[in-house]
Design a protein around this motif. Structure first.
Motif, short mmCIF file in Angstrom:
data_model
loop_
_atom_site.label_atom_id
_atom_site.label_comp_id
_atom_site.label_asym_id
_atom_site.label_seq_id
_atom_site.Cartn_x
_atom_site.Cartn_y
_atom_site.Cartn_z
N ARG A 57 0.83 -1.20 0.00
CA ARG A 57 0.00 0.00 0.00
C ARG A 57 0.88 1.26 0.00
O ARG A 57 0.61 2.21 -0.73
CB ARG A 57 -0.91 0.03 1.22
N ALA A 58 1.92 1.27 0.80
CA ALA A 58 2.83 2.42 0.84
C ALA A 58 3.49 2.62 -0.52
O ALA A 58 3.64 3.76 -0.99
CB ALA A 58 3.87 2.22 1.92
N ASP A 59 3.87 1.51 -1.18
CA ASP A 59 4.48 1.62 -2.51
C ASP A 59 3.48 2.22 -3.50
O ASP A 59 3.84 3.09 -4.32
CB ASP A 59 4.95 0.25 -3.01
N ARG A 60 2.22 1.74 -3.45
CA ARG A 60 1.21 2.27 -4.36
C ARG A 60 0.98 3.75 -4.11
O ARG A 60 0.86 4.54 -5.05
CB ARG A 60 -0.11 1.50 -4.19
N GLU A 61 0.91 4.14 -2.87
CA GLU A 61 0.71 5.55 -2.54
C GLU A 61 1.88 6.40 -3.03
O GLU A 61 1.69 7.50 -3.56
CB GLU A 61 0.51 5.73 -1.03
N GLU A 62 3.09 5.89 -2.86
CA GLU A 62 4.29 6.62 -3.32
C GLU A 62 4.26 6.75 -4.84
O GLU A 62 4.56 7.81 -5.39
CB GLU A 62 5.56 5.92 -2.85
N LYS A 63 3.89 5.66 -5.54
CA LYS A 63 3.79 5.74 -6.99
C LYS A 63 2.74 6.76 -7.41
O LYS A 63 2.94 7.52 -8.36
CB LYS A 63 3.44 4.37 -7.57
N GLY A 64 1.64 6.78 -6.70
CA GLY A 64 0.58 7.75 -7.00
C GLY A 64 1.06 9.18 -6.81
O GLY A 64 0.81 10.05 -7.65
N ARG A 65 1.77 9.43 -5.71
CA ARG A 65 2.31 10.77 -5.46
C ARG A 65 3.34 11.15 -6.52
O ARG A 65 3.37 12.27 -7.01
CB ARG A 65 2.91 10.86 -4.07
N LYS A 66 4.19 10.17 -6.89
CA LYS A 66 5.21 10.41 -7.90
C LYS A 66 4.55 10.73 -9.24
O LYS A 66 4.95 11.66 -9.95
CB LYS A 66 6.12 9.19 -8.03
N GLY A 67 3.52 9.97 -9.61
CA GLY A 67 2.79 10.23 -10.86
C GLY A 67 2.14 11.60 -10.86
O GLY A 67 2.15 12.31 -11.86
#
Length: 186
Positions: free
Chosen positions: A37-47
Motif C-alpha cells: 500500500r505504501a508503494d502504491r501511494e508513493e507511486k501515485g504521489r510520484k505520478g
C-alpha cells in the motif's frame, strides 16, 4: 534439547499464524500489505508530481510561444512602418529635388532647346557649388535673388555661373544684353 528447540519454533510459528489469521479476520493488514500500500501511494504521489511538472512545462512553453508571437508581430509592424516611411520618403523626394536642386544635363534653367555649348556629351557638368547655391537662392522665397545667368566659358560641358541678381526679368535682360559671343542660359 533439540526437540525442545523444535517445539519452541513450532509454537512460535503457530502463534504468528494465529496472529495473522486474527488480523485478517479483524481487517487489519499484515506487514507485506502495508508495504504494498505504501508503494502504491508513493507511486501515485510520484505520478501526480510528474503530471504537475509536465503541466507546468507545457504552460511555460505556451507562454514562450505567445511571447515569441508577440515579438514577431512587433517586428512585422515595425517593418511595415519602415516600409511606409520609405515609400513616403520616395514620394517626397522628387518634390524636394525639384525645389532644392538645379536641373542636370542639357540647357540648365530653361531658356531654349537649342544646342548647348558646341556638342560633346549631352550632360552638362554642374559640379560648381556656386551654381547650386545660386539656384537655391533664386528658388527661395526669403532671398531677393530672382535670376541667374550661366554659360560654358569656352568648355564643351562645364557650366559656370556668370551672374545673378535682383530685378526680375528687367535685371536679367540687362545682364544678357552685355556684349559676348557665348551661348548663355538663365
Amino acid at each position: 534439547a533439540a526437540r525442545a528447540k523444535e517445539d519452541s519454533d513450532r509454537n512460535r510459528r503457530q502463534a504468528e499464524e494465529k496472529k495473522k489469521r486474527y488480523a485478517k479476520e479483524k481487517g487489519e493488514p499484515d506487514e507485506q500489505s502495508c508495504t504494498r500500500r505504501a508503494d502504491r501511494e508513493e507511486k501515485g504521489r510520484k505520478g501526480l508530481r510528474e503530471r504537475e511538472d509536465r503541466a507546468s512545462q507545457d504552460k511555460a512553453r505556451d507562454e514562450e510561444r505567445k511571447e515569441q508571437a508577440r515579438r514577431d508581430k512587433q517586428k512585422d509592424e515595425q517593418a511595415q512602418r519602415e516600409k511606409e516611411e520609405q515609400k513616403k520618403a520616395q514620394a517626397d523626394k522628387p518634390r524636394a529635388e525639384k525645389k532644392e536642386t538645379a536641373p542636370t544635363g542639357g540647357a540648365a534653367g530653361g531658356g531654349g532647346g537649342g544646342g548647348g555649348g558646341g556638342g560633346g556629351s549631352n550632360d552638362a557638368d554642374l559640379s560648381d557649388p556656386s551654381l547650386l547655391n545660386t539656384w537655391q537662392d533664386v528658388r527661395s522665397d526669403s532671398s531677393s535673388t530672382t535670376w541667374m545667368l550661366m554659360g560654358y566659358k569656352g568648355t564643351r560641358n562645364v557650366l559656370s555661373l556668370y551672374d545673378s541678381g535682383e530685378g526680375g526679368l528687367q535685371g536679367f535682360r540687362q545682364a544678357v544684353a552685355e556684349p559676348g559671343q557665348e551661348v548663355l542660359y538663365g
